[in-house]
Motif scaffolding. Structure first.
Motif, PDB file in Angstrom:
ATOM      1  N   ALA A  50      44.268  32.619  39.198  1.00 19.12           N
ATOM      2  CA  ALA A  50      42.896  32.102  39.122  1.00 19.12           C
ATOM      3  C   ALA A  50      42.336  31.826  40.503  1.00 19.12           C
ATOM      4  O   ALA A  50      41.152  32.063  40.766  1.00 19.12           O
ATOM      5  CB  ALA A  50      42.861  30.838  38.265  1.00 19.12           C
ATOM      6  N   GLY A  51      43.173  31.315  41.396  1.00 15.85           N
ATOM      7  CA  GLY A  51      42.711  31.079  42.759  1.00 15.85           C
ATOM      8  C   GLY A  51      42.470  32.358  43.518  1.00 15.85           C
ATOM      9  O   GLY A  51      41.528  32.460  44.310  1.00 15.85           O
ATOM     10  N   ALA A  52      43.300  33.374  43.266  1.00  8.91           N
ATOM     11  CA  ALA A  52      43.172  34.637  44.003  1.00  8.91           C
ATOM     12  C   ALA A  52      42.008  35.484  43.509  1.00  8.91           C
ATOM     13  O   ALA A  52      41.389  36.206  44.297  1.00  8.91           O
ATOM     14  CB  ALA A  52      44.476  35.429  43.896  1.00  8.91           C
ATOM     15  N   ILE A  53      41.698  35.409  42.211  1.00 10.32           N
ATOM     16  CA  ILE A  53      40.701  36.338  41.677  1.00 10.32           C
ATOM     17  C   ILE A  53      39.312  36.076  42.261  1.00 10.32           C
ATOM     18  O   ILE A  53      38.526  37.007  42.457  1.00 10.32           O
ATOM     19  CB  ILE A  53      40.689  36.298  40.136  1.00 10.32           C
ATOM     20  N   SER A  54      39.025  34.826  42.591  1.00  9.43           N
ATOM     21  CA  SER A  54      37.710  34.521  43.165  1.00  9.43           C
ATOM     22  C   SER A  54      37.586  35.035  44.592  1.00  9.43           C
ATOM     23  O   SER A  54      36.479  35.169  45.114  1.00  9.43           O
ATOM     24  CB  SER A  54      37.462  33.014  43.136  1.00  9.43           C
ATOM     25  N   LYS A  55      38.720  35.352  45.228  1.00 15.04           N
ATOM     26  CA  LYS A  55      38.721  35.848  46.603  1.00 15.04           C
ATOM     27  C   LYS A  55      39.041  37.341  46.684  1.00 15.04           C
ATOM     28  O   LYS A  55      39.259  37.867  47.775  1.00 15.04           O
ATOM     29  CB  LYS A  55      39.723  35.044  47.428  1.00 15.04           C
ATOM     30  N   THR A  56      39.052  37.989  45.504  1.00 12.71           N
ATOM     31  CA  THR A  56      39.339  39.420  45.439  1.00 12.71           C
ATOM     32  C   THR A  56      38.082  40.169  45.032  1.00 12.71           C
ATOM     33  O   THR A  56      37.426  39.815  44.049  1.00 12.71           O
ATOM     34  CB  THR A  56      40.459  39.703  44.412  1.00 12.71           C
ATOM     35  N   ALA A  57      37.739  41.190  45.783  1.00 17.33           N
ATOM     36  CA  ALA A  57      36.538  41.974  45.488  1.00 17.33           C
ATOM     37  C   ALA A  57      36.691  42.726  44.173  1.00 17.33           C
ATOM     38  O   ALA A  57      37.807  43.061  43.748  1.00 17.33           O
ATOM     39  CB  ALA A  57      36.275  42.958  46.622  1.00 17.33           C
ATOM     40  N   ALA A  58      35.576  42.994  43.508  1.00 18.51           N
ATOM     41  CA  ALA A  58      35.587  43.798  42.291  1.00 18.51           C
ATOM     42  C   ALA A  58      36.239  45.148  42.574  1.00 18.51           C
ATOM     43  O   ALA A  58      35.943  45.797  43.577  1.00 18.51           O
ATOM     44  CB  ALA A  58      34.168  43.999  41.779  1.00 18.51           C
TER      45      ALA A  58
END
Length: 277
Positions: A50-58
């Motif tokens: 959850a923390g990583a997905i907000s910092k990962t580009a589409a």
């Protein structure tokens, strides 16, 4: 003049810092000793998906550095989560393990994860819940011990789910395995080398569900295959459906066999419905 120059340099630095802080990377990393305040780089990984997905580009990818539990996650964009090379897990006690509510053109890939609902007293709800997104591919995963469904496909528009090299089981013997339905269009599901044992109904096709099962093993469940509603279709090829209380339950839908399957009695209705089509 000198003061204005320093103000200008300060503003440039702040803008650059903000850009660096909020930029999304195409590849991010998680670690059991990471921290979600980190940028999720390989040298400064995050702690949860959850923390990583907000910092990962589409369209980007989250990779796993070491064994650990990385938490439940909601996916709202095209993404790949890959635990290859280590023991990466999600413990979804009391919640969905992975909730997929992506855009109409988004493709989501989940690889090499153990997704566990926890104990029988407080199990997770759905291991994977797919409610929106163009395609979802689940590969080389084990999904177990959820209380509502192991995998729930509940689409409002057309979508595709593929499972390859997936093991499904539960310490709750009544829980459905793969439940597929769509309210307005067609849900396409493909199972290739999927092992489903020790649960309620292994594969349940409901309204708008077209399910193809290849090279799979479905055994020791309360019911193996069930085409529940009139618009649901299940096709079987090179698949063993054995030792379930009811191996094939024929509801209002249709079940077709390509003639190369192993299906033992009991059958829930007339066996000749299983014909090559």
């Amino acid at each position: 003049m000198k003061k204005s120059f320093y103000i200008y340099i300060t503003l440039v630095f702040l803008v650059a810092f903000q850009h660096q802080t909020f930029a999304q990377a195409t590849r991010t990393w998680v670690s059991g000793v990471g921290d979600d305040v980190n940028p999720c780089s390989r040298t400064a990984p995050c702690k949860t998906f959850a923390g990583a997905i907000s910092k990962t580009a589409a369209g980007g990818e989250i990779s796993v550095l070491d064994p650990g539990g990385y938490g439940a996650v909601t996916i709202t964009k095209a993404i790949t989560i890959d635990g290859r090379g280590t023991m990466a897990s999600i413990l979804g006690s009391g919640t969905n393990g992975i909730n997929i509510n992506a855009g109409p053109n988004d493709v989501v890939i989940i690889r090499n994860l153990s997704i566990n609902g926890g104990s029988t007293t407080s199990p997770g709800t759905n291991g994977i819940r797919y409610i929106a997104g163009k395609k979802v591919h689940i590969e080389d995963c084990t999904i177990s011990n959820f209380g509502t469904n192991i995998i729930s496909v509940a689409l409002a528009t057309k979508g595709l789910l593929t499972l390859k090299n997936v093991n499904i089981t539960s310490n709750i013997s009544t829980v459905p395995g793969i439940s597929v339905a769509t309210t307005a269009d067609t849900a396409f599901v493909s199972l290739d080398n999927v092992n489903i044992q020790g649960i309620g109904t292994a594969v349940n096709a409901q309204a708008g569900a077209l399910v193809n099962v290849f090279n799979s093993f479905i055994a020791n469940n309360s019911r193996g295959i069930f085409a529940e509603t009139a618009t649901s279709v299940i096709r079987l090829s090179n698949t063993s459906v054995l030792n379930n209380d009811v191996n094939v339950g024929l509801g209002a839908g249709k079940v077709f066999s390509y003639g190369n399957n192993q299906i033992n009695a009991p059958i829930g209705s007339v066996l000749n419905v299983l014909s090559s089509q």
